[in-house]
Design an enzyme around this catalytic site. Structure first.
Site, PDB file in Angstrom:
ATOM      1  CE  LYS A  22      -1.589   1.489   4.048  1.00 48.58           C
ATOM      2  NZ  LYS A  22      -1.134   2.826   4.420  1.00 48.58           N
ATOM      3  CG  ASN A  23       2.427   2.569   3.492  1.00 41.10           C
ATOM      4  OD1 ASN A  23       1.287   2.969   3.243  1.00 41.10           O
ATOM      5  ND2 ASN A  23       2.816   2.261   4.712  1.00 41.10           N
ATOM      6  CB  CYS A 118      -3.324  10.604  12.367  1.00 40.68           C
ATOM      7  SG  CYS A 118      -2.748   8.946  12.476  1.00 40.68           S
ATOM      8  NE  ARG A 123       1.278   9.870  10.498  1.00 40.38           N
ATOM      9  CZ  ARG A 123       0.777   8.895   9.728  1.00 40.38           C
ATOM     10  NH1 ARG A 123      -0.386   8.357  10.036  1.00 40.38           N
ATOM     11  NH2 ARG A 123       1.425   8.472   8.672  1.00 40.38           N
ATOM     12  CG  ASP A 306       3.727   1.037   9.475  1.00 38.73           C
ATOM     13  OD1 ASP A 306       3.891   1.362   8.296  1.00 38.73           O
ATOM     14  OD2 ASP A 306       3.466   1.859  10.381  1.00 38.73           O
ATOM     15  NE  ARG A 398      -7.069   4.203   6.018  1.00 34.66           N
ATOM     16  CZ  ARG A 398      -6.644   5.377   6.435  1.00 34.66           C
ATOM     17  NH1 ARG A 398      -6.909   5.769   7.664  1.00 34.66           N
ATOM     18  NH2 ARG A 398      -5.907   6.137   5.652  1.00 34.66           N
TER      19      ARG A 398
END
Ligand code: EPZ
Length: 421
Positions: A22-23, A118, A123, A306, A398
């Site tokens: 995803k990133n 967030c 952030r 993560d 997500r």
């Protein structure tokens, strides 16, 4: 709103293939704003953040279509707005900020809603903005928006105060069309940054120093068409490996880049799990009696933040005392109270979670708070006695493609149900 109903304990076994990252896919989509030519992307994960980004691109005049299982992105005439990323989109996905650099480089102007706070931290994007100013942009913050303009960006030297992932990606995408040479220092080293550099180079960009903290970019007049395969998702893949070790199972992650998961491989071995590394695969066999291990998250090649929540779940089942120190984000232990409700014994002091491991977990109804915390609770449910219900799995959707199906194939009993309450 969907939820997961998980019946445990189970012992996962078999092979699993990670989707594209995803990133890495998100900045690759943003890079399509840098050209009028078609860009073809393979291994794009079918997750909600990608769908949100494609909607943003359509808003900015880039259309997409499926091309034999790959994604073909082309400029489409109809633009609702040439250079604005509206609040409605940015508030749902911070990564929308990745359009800032490409829009400014391509159109000389960009107006992007300022991402708010967030769940995992404040952030800020001060480094993104300071970098664009160093390349000659005039940046104003007004009405909750970043408004940046520059007739044409010009090459410059800029040093990041912190090695920011999307900050590095934004500046890289801005610099490839700037006039002259840009030198970016203290850049992020995450594999997703390298993957973006590979795509930009395929489009005709001139970038040196990829994989090092210093990137040197020679600006070019324009970029062209390219095809690119998005790198395997090391965070998704790492999540399944941790699940395998935590359930005393035998899981092989296939079609991946083991080097991207070196910090996790080392930590799993430290807990006593058996790890076999192949050319494009990693096999993990849980020993059934995991050992405690201390962990500190850090930018790549350190242990990824993560994977912190998922590894913390594993450490609740490892004999002994473990200390988990989160150094990247200031509020990333929201999964701890939920794990304690399942029978874990974790105490948080400042940025460190102290885990008294080896206590049995029992199924419970728990609430996901963010993407990786939800994965952590799913793993805990797989190891727990009885039924676990994980609410708000829209967080999970997500960034995890078909998680319940992939777990099913590994022998996990996970059901997605629509919640009525
Ligand atoms: C990327 O976020 C990832 N998101 C995150 O993944 C990941 O957790 C993070 O990198 C760290 O690895 C995407 O790639 C879309 P940072 P990013 O800028 O770029 C501070 C997931 O679960 N900072 O590298 O936003 C910041 O506050 C998500 O998939 C500044 O101070 O993270 C943080 O403490 C969550 N000023 C640190 O740097 C800035 O201008 C690292 O953040 C920018 C960042």
């Amino acid at each position: 709103m969907d939820r997961f109903v998980i019946t445990g304990p189970c012992r996962l076994s078999g092979a699993v293939r990670a989707s594209g990252a995803k990133n890495a896919a998100l900045p690759a989509l943003a890079a399509c704003l840098l050209t009028d030519e078609p860009v073809r992307l393979a291994r794009v994960p079918q997750v909600r953040d990608i769908h949100t980004f494609l909607r943003l691109l359509a808003h900015l005049g880039v259309g997409h279509q499926d091309a034999e299982g790959e994604l073909l992105l082309t400029p489409c005439g109809a633009r609702r707005s040439a250079d604005e990323a509206p609040y409605e989109v940015v508030k749902t996905m911070r990564a929308s900020v990745l359009v800032l650099g490409p829009l400014l480089a391509r159109h000389g102007h960009a107006r992007v809603s300022l991402p708010g706070g967030c769940a995992i931290g404040v952030r800020p994007i001060d480094q993104h903005l300071a970098g664009l100013e160093a390349l000659g942009a005039e940046v104003r913050l007004e009405h909750g928006y970043v408004d940046a303009s520059a007739p044409r960006l010009r090459g410059a030297r800029f040093r990041f105060a912190v090695p920011t992932v999307t900050g590095t990606e934004n500046l890289l995408m801005a610099a490839v069309l700037a006039r002259g040479q840009t030198v970016l220092e203290n850049c992020a080293l995450e594999p997703e940054v390298e993957d973006l550099a590979a795509l930009l180079t395929a489009m005709g960009a001139r970038i040196a120093g990829v994989g090092t903290p210093t990137l040197v970019i020679e600006g070019v007049e324009s970029l062209g068409a390219a095809r690119h395969e998005v790198v395997a998702d090391r965070i998704e893949g790492g999540t399944y490996l941790i699940a395998g070790a935590m359930t005393g199972g035998d899981v092989t992650l296939v079609d991946t880049r083991p080097a991207d998961l070196a910090p996790l491989i080392a930590k799993l071995a430290e807990t006593g799990a058996r790890v076999e590394v192949g050319e494009r695969s990693i096999r993990v066999q849980g020993s059934g009696r995991l050992r405690a291990s201390d962990l500190t998250t850090a930018p790549h090649p350190g242990f990824p933040t993560d994977l912190q929540a998922q590894f913390l779940a594993l450490l609740t089942q490892a004999e002994g005392e473990s200390a988990v120190c989160e150094t990247v984000f200031e509020n990333r232990f929201q999964h701890v109270p939920e794990l304690n409700r399942m029978g874990a014994e974790i105490r948080v002091e400042g940025n460190t979670a102290h885990v008294h491991g080896g206590t049995p977990l029992s199924g419970a109804r728990v609430m996901a708070t963010d993407l990786r915390a939800s994965a952590c609770l799913v793993l805990a449910g797989l190891a727990a006695e009885g039924e676990t219900v994980v609410d708000r799995i829209y967080h999970l959707d997500r960034g995890y493609e078909q998680m319940e199906i992939k777990l099913h194939r590994l022998g996990g009993r996970v059901e997605r149900t629509a919640s009525t309450s």
